[in-house]
Design a protein around this motif. Sequence first.
Motif, PDB file in Angstrom:
ATOM      1  N   ILE A 150      -9.938   2.013   4.712  1.00 56.27           N
ATOM      2  CA  ILE A 150      -8.618   2.363   4.872  1.00 56.27           C
ATOM      3  C   ILE A 150      -7.581   1.583   4.111  1.00 56.27           C
ATOM      4  CG2 ILE A 150      -6.850   2.238   6.826  1.00 56.27           C
ATOM      5  CD1 ILE A 150      -8.986   2.382   9.010  1.00 56.27           C
ATOM      6  N   ARG A 151      -6.803   2.093   3.614  1.00 53.41           N
ATOM      7  CA  ARG A 151      -5.561   1.403   2.929  1.00 53.41           C
ATOM      8  C   ARG A 151      -4.249   1.149   3.510  1.00 53.41           C
ATOM      9  NH1 ARG A 151      -4.549  -0.457  -2.745  1.00 53.41           N
ATOM     10  NH2 ARG A 151      -2.439  -0.758  -3.099  1.00 53.41           N
ATOM     11  N   LEU A 152      -4.003   0.181   4.236  1.00 55.98           N
ATOM     12  CA  LEU A 152      -2.631   0.042   4.794  1.00 55.98           C
ATOM     13  C   LEU A 152      -1.582  -0.594   3.696  1.00 55.98           C
ATOM     14  CD1 LEU A 152      -3.582  -1.686   8.224  1.00 55.98           C
ATOM     15  CD2 LEU A 152      -3.617   0.833   7.700  1.00 55.98           C
ATOM     16  N   GLU A 153      -0.377  -0.002   3.962  1.00 58.87           N
ATOM     17  CA  GLU A 153       0.677  -0.471   3.147  1.00 58.87           C
ATOM     18  C   GLU A 153       2.201  -0.689   4.031  1.00 58.87           C
ATOM     19  OE1 GLU A 153       1.576   1.869  -0.454  1.00 58.87           O
ATOM     20  OE2 GLU A 153      -0.504   1.540  -0.949  1.00 58.87           O
ATOM     21  N   GLU A 154       3.039  -1.695   3.565  1.00 59.78           N
ATOM     22  CA  GLU A 154       4.216  -1.709   4.429  1.00 59.78           C
ATOM     23  C   GLU A 154       4.896  -0.480   4.276  1.00 59.78           C
ATOM     24  OE1 GLU A 154       7.655  -4.774   4.788  1.00 59.78           O
ATOM     25  OE2 GLU A 154       6.481  -5.067   3.151  1.00 59.78           O
ATOM     26  N   PHE A 155       5.337   0.017   5.478  1.00 60.39           N
ATOM     27  CA  PHE A 155       6.483   1.156   5.401  1.00 60.39           C
ATOM     28  C   PHE A 155       7.325   0.789   6.561  1.00 60.39           C
ATOM     29  CE2 PHE A 155       7.616   5.148   7.075  1.00 60.39           C
ATOM     30  CZ  PHE A 155       8.047   5.908   6.090  1.00 60.39           C
ATOM     31  N   ARG A 156       8.658   0.490   6.142  1.00 55.93           N
ATOM     32  CA  ARG A 156       9.705   0.266   7.263  1.00 55.93           C
ATOM     33  C   ARG A 156       9.308  -0.836   8.173  1.00 55.93           C
ATOM     34  NH1 ARG A 156      11.485   6.356   8.452  1.00 55.93           N
ATOM     35  NH2 ARG A 156      12.083   6.851   6.302  1.00 55.93           N
ATOM     36  N   GLY A 157       8.754  -1.758   7.546  1.00 57.02           N
ATOM     37  CA  GLY A 157       8.624  -3.037   8.473  1.00 57.02           C
ATOM     38  C   GLY A 157       7.381  -2.935   9.364  1.00 57.02           C
ATOM     39  N   ARG A 158       6.436  -1.995   9.165  1.00 54.16           N
ATOM     40  CA  ARG A 158       5.184  -1.853   9.665  1.00 54.16           C
ATOM     41  C   ARG A 158       4.184  -1.501   8.955  1.00 54.16           C
ATOM     42  NH1 ARG A 158       4.333   3.785  10.950  1.00 54.16           N
ATOM     43  NH2 ARG A 158       6.147   4.792  10.807  1.00 54.16           N
ATOM     44  N   TRP A 159       2.736  -1.423   9.275  1.00 55.14           N
ATOM     45  CA  TRP A 159       1.871  -0.740   8.610  1.00 55.14           C
ATOM     46  C   TRP A 159       1.413   0.590   8.839  1.00 55.14           C
ATOM     47  CZ3 TRP A 159       0.328  -4.097   5.370  1.00 55.14           C
ATOM     48  CH2 TRP A 159       0.154  -5.400   5.578  1.00 55.14           C
ATOM     49  N   ARG A 160       1.205   1.347   7.543  1.00 55.52           N
ATOM     50  CA  ARG A 160       1.015   2.734   7.626  1.00 55.52           C
ATOM     51  C   ARG A 160      -0.429   2.702   6.700  1.00 55.52           C
ATOM     52  NH1 ARG A 160       5.093   7.333   5.923  1.00 55.52           N
ATOM     53  NH2 ARG A 160       4.689   6.513   3.737  1.00 55.52           N
ATOM     54  N   ALA A 161      -1.287   3.617   7.209  1.00 53.29           N
ATOM     55  CA  ALA A 161      -2.421   4.036   6.265  1.00 53.29           C
ATOM     56  C   ALA A 161      -2.019   5.024   5.309  1.00 53.29           C
ATOM     57  CB  ALA A 161      -3.536   4.762   7.287  1.00 53.29           C
ATOM     58  N   GLU A 162      -2.194   4.455   4.051  1.00 52.15           N
ATOM     59  CA  GLU A 162      -1.799   5.321   2.943  1.00 52.15           C
ATOM     60  C   GLU A 162      -3.068   6.082   2.220  1.00 52.15           C
ATOM     61  OE1 GLU A 162       0.983   5.990   1.553  1.00 52.15           O
ATOM     62  OE2 GLU A 162       2.105   4.950   2.982  1.00 52.15           O
ATOM     63  N   ARG A 163      -4.372   5.268   2.557  1.00 50.30           N
ATOM     64  CA  ARG A 163      -5.557   6.226   2.163  1.00 50.30           C
ATOM     65  C   ARG A 163      -6.476   6.204   3.245  1.00 50.30           C
ATOM     66  NH1 ARG A 163      -2.819   7.889  -1.456  1.00 50.30           N
ATOM     67  NH2 ARG A 163      -2.816   7.468  -3.526  1.00 50.30           N
ATOM     68  N   PHE A 164      -7.569   7.026   3.623  1.00 44.84           N
ATOM     69  CA  PHE A 164      -8.268   6.972   4.709  1.00 44.84           C
ATOM     70  C   PHE A 164      -9.565   7.831   4.039  1.00 44.84           C
ATOM     71  CE2 PHE A 164      -7.690   6.017   9.000  1.00 44.84           C
ATOM     72  CZ  PHE A 164      -8.725   6.421   9.784  1.00 44.84           C
ATOM     73  N   ASN A 165     -10.672   7.176   4.295  1.00 45.72           N
ATOM     74  CA  ASN A 165     -11.860   7.751   3.917  1.00 45.72           C
ATOM     75  C   ASN A 165     -13.123   7.341   4.913  1.00 45.72           C
ATOM     76  OD1 ASN A 165     -13.810   9.005   2.665  1.00 45.72           O
ATOM     77  ND2 ASN A 165     -13.761   8.058   0.702  1.00 45.72           N
ATOM     78  N   VAL A 166     -13.630   8.535   5.403  1.00 45.49           N
ATOM     79  CA  VAL A 166     -14.807   8.472   6.458  1.00 45.49           C
ATOM     80  C   VAL A 166     -16.096   8.297   5.643  1.00 45.49           C
ATOM     81  CG1 VAL A 166     -15.866   9.381   8.374  1.00 45.49           C
ATOM     82  CG2 VAL A 166     -13.542   9.225   8.232  1.00 45.49           C
ATOM     83  N   LEU A 167     -16.841   7.471   5.621  1.00 48.96           N
ATOM     84  CA  LEU A 167     -18.141   7.323   4.730  1.00 48.96           C
ATOM     85  C   LEU A 167     -19.424   7.746   5.584  1.00 48.96           C
ATOM     86  CD1 LEU A 167     -17.399   4.321   2.797  1.00 48.96           C
ATOM     87  CD2 LEU A 167     -16.790   6.650   2.116  1.00 48.96           C
TER      88      LEU A 167
END
Length: 167
Positions: A150-167
Motif C-alpha cells: 500500500i502507498r498512502l499519500e496525504e490528501f486534504r489533511g488525512r491519509w489516502r491509498a494511492e496505490r494498492f497491490n495484493v500479492l
Amino acid sequence: MSRTAHSDRSTATPRSTTAPAPAAARLRVVEKTHDVPRKEVLGEGVLTGKQVTADLPDPEPLLRNLGRSVFEAMAGVRDIEQMARWVAPDVYSVLLQRVQHSARARRIRGKTVRRPYIVTKTCLWQSPRAGVVEATVLVDLGARVRAVAIRLEEFRGRWRAERFNVL
C-alpha cells in the motif's frame, strides 16, 4: 605443526554449516528499527523511522484496516463502498472489479458467503518523504498468508491509498 593439531582442524565443523536466523527473528529486528520518536528530524530534514509529518495521524491503524478490509470485501462480507473514502478513485475501481470477480466466482462454484478467518500479522512501513508512506501488510487468511503493498499519500489533511497491490 603436530599431527594432532591438524587432525583437530579436520574434524571441526565448518562455519558455513550454521543455519541462518529464522525469518520471524529477522522481522522482529526490522520492526524494532521503527521505534524512532515521531518528532525527531536528522540533518537537513531527513525523515527517519515512522515519522511522516506532525499534522497527520499515525498511518499504521489505517494500513492494518485496509489490508484486512480488502480480503473481507473479496469474501463478500464487507461492502466496497466502506473503503471509498480511504482509497483514490482509480484504486477503488480496480478493487471494485476484483470484488465483482470474486462474487462471480463464488456464484459459479455455488459457494455461500462466509466470514473468513483474517488476522493482520505484520505491518512494515516507511516514509520516503513527508506526506508519503509505503507499506507492506501481511495478512493471515488461515490457509495461507498474503501480502498487501500500500502507498498512502496525504490528501486534504488525512491519509489516502494511492496505490494498492495484493500479492
